[in-house]
Motif scaffolding. Structure first.
Motif, short mmCIF file in Angstrom:
data_model
loop_
_atom_site.label_atom_id
_atom_site.label_comp_id
_atom_site.label_asym_id
_atom_site.label_seq_id
_atom_site.Cartn_x
_atom_site.Cartn_y
_atom_site.Cartn_z
N VAL A 1 0.68 -1.18 -0.24
CA VAL A 1 0.18 -0.03 -0.45
C VAL A 1 0.45 1.31 -0.05
CG1 VAL A 1 -2.22 -0.91 0.89
CG2 VAL A 1 -0.11 0.08 2.56
N ASN A 2 0.47 2.93 -0.11
CA ASN A 2 1.24 3.31 -0.36
C ASN A 2 1.39 4.64 0.42
OD1 ASN A 2 0.83 7.00 -0.61
ND2 ASN A 2 1.62 5.82 -2.84
N SER A 3 2.61 4.96 0.98
CA SER A 3 2.91 5.20 2.45
C SER A 3 2.03 6.44 3.06
CB SER A 3 3.78 4.67 3.05
OG SER A 3 5.05 5.39 2.22
N PHE A 4 1.95 7.31 1.99
CA PHE A 4 1.25 8.20 2.51
C PHE A 4 -0.23 9.06 2.13
CE2 PHE A 4 0.21 12.64 1.30
CZ PHE A 4 0.37 13.52 1.87
N THR A 5 -0.75 8.31 0.37
CA THR A 5 -2.44 8.53 0.39
C THR A 5 -3.12 7.11 1.21
OG1 THR A 5 -2.08 6.96 -2.01
CG2 THR A 5 -1.88 9.36 -1.53
N THR A 6 -2.26 5.97 1.85
CA THR A 6 -3.10 5.15 2.20
C THR A 6 -3.29 4.99 3.88
OG1 THR A 6 -3.11 3.58 0.29
CG2 THR A 6 -3.63 2.54 2.63
N ILE A 7 -1.79 5.28 3.89
CA ILE A 7 -1.14 4.89 5.48
C ILE A 7 -1.77 6.65 6.02
CG2 ILE A 7 0.39 4.80 7.67
CD1 ILE A 7 -0.74 1.77 5.74
N PHE A 8 -1.17 6.85 5.44
CA PHE A 8 -1.46 9.06 6.01
C PHE A 8 -2.52 9.31 6.16
CE2 PHE A 8 -0.16 13.76 6.33
CZ PHE A 8 0.22 13.52 7.73
#
Length: 77
Positions: free
Chosen positions: A9-16
């Motif tokens: 998963v994308n660390s910025f758009t999904t996690i953050f």
């Protein structure tokens, strides 16, 4: 020898930016897409120090809950 896919998963758009549901949906979409193939689950390319660790834990927990009897699912950070 089989190829191993390294993705996640994308660390910025999904996690953050995302909520727990989005994180779970993204983890499950990767698990579905690569079912039956060995892969390494990760969160994009890096874990930045501004990422909320509670959301990282959601991704880890979701990854652990994936039905992976025939797959190799490895958590990588």
């Amino acid at each position: 020898m089989n190829d191993i896919i390294y993705t996640g998963v994308n660390s910025f758009t999904t996690i953050f930016l995302g909520n727990e549901e989005r994180i779970g949906d993204d983890v499950n979409s990767f698990a579905d897409a690569f079912k039956g193939m060995p892969y390494i689950m990760s969160c994009s390319c890096s874990v930045e120090n501004f990422l909320p660790m509670n959301k990282m834990k959601v991704m880890v927990d979701c990854t652990r809950n994936v039905d992976c009897k025939d797959d190799v699912v490895v958590w990588h950070m």
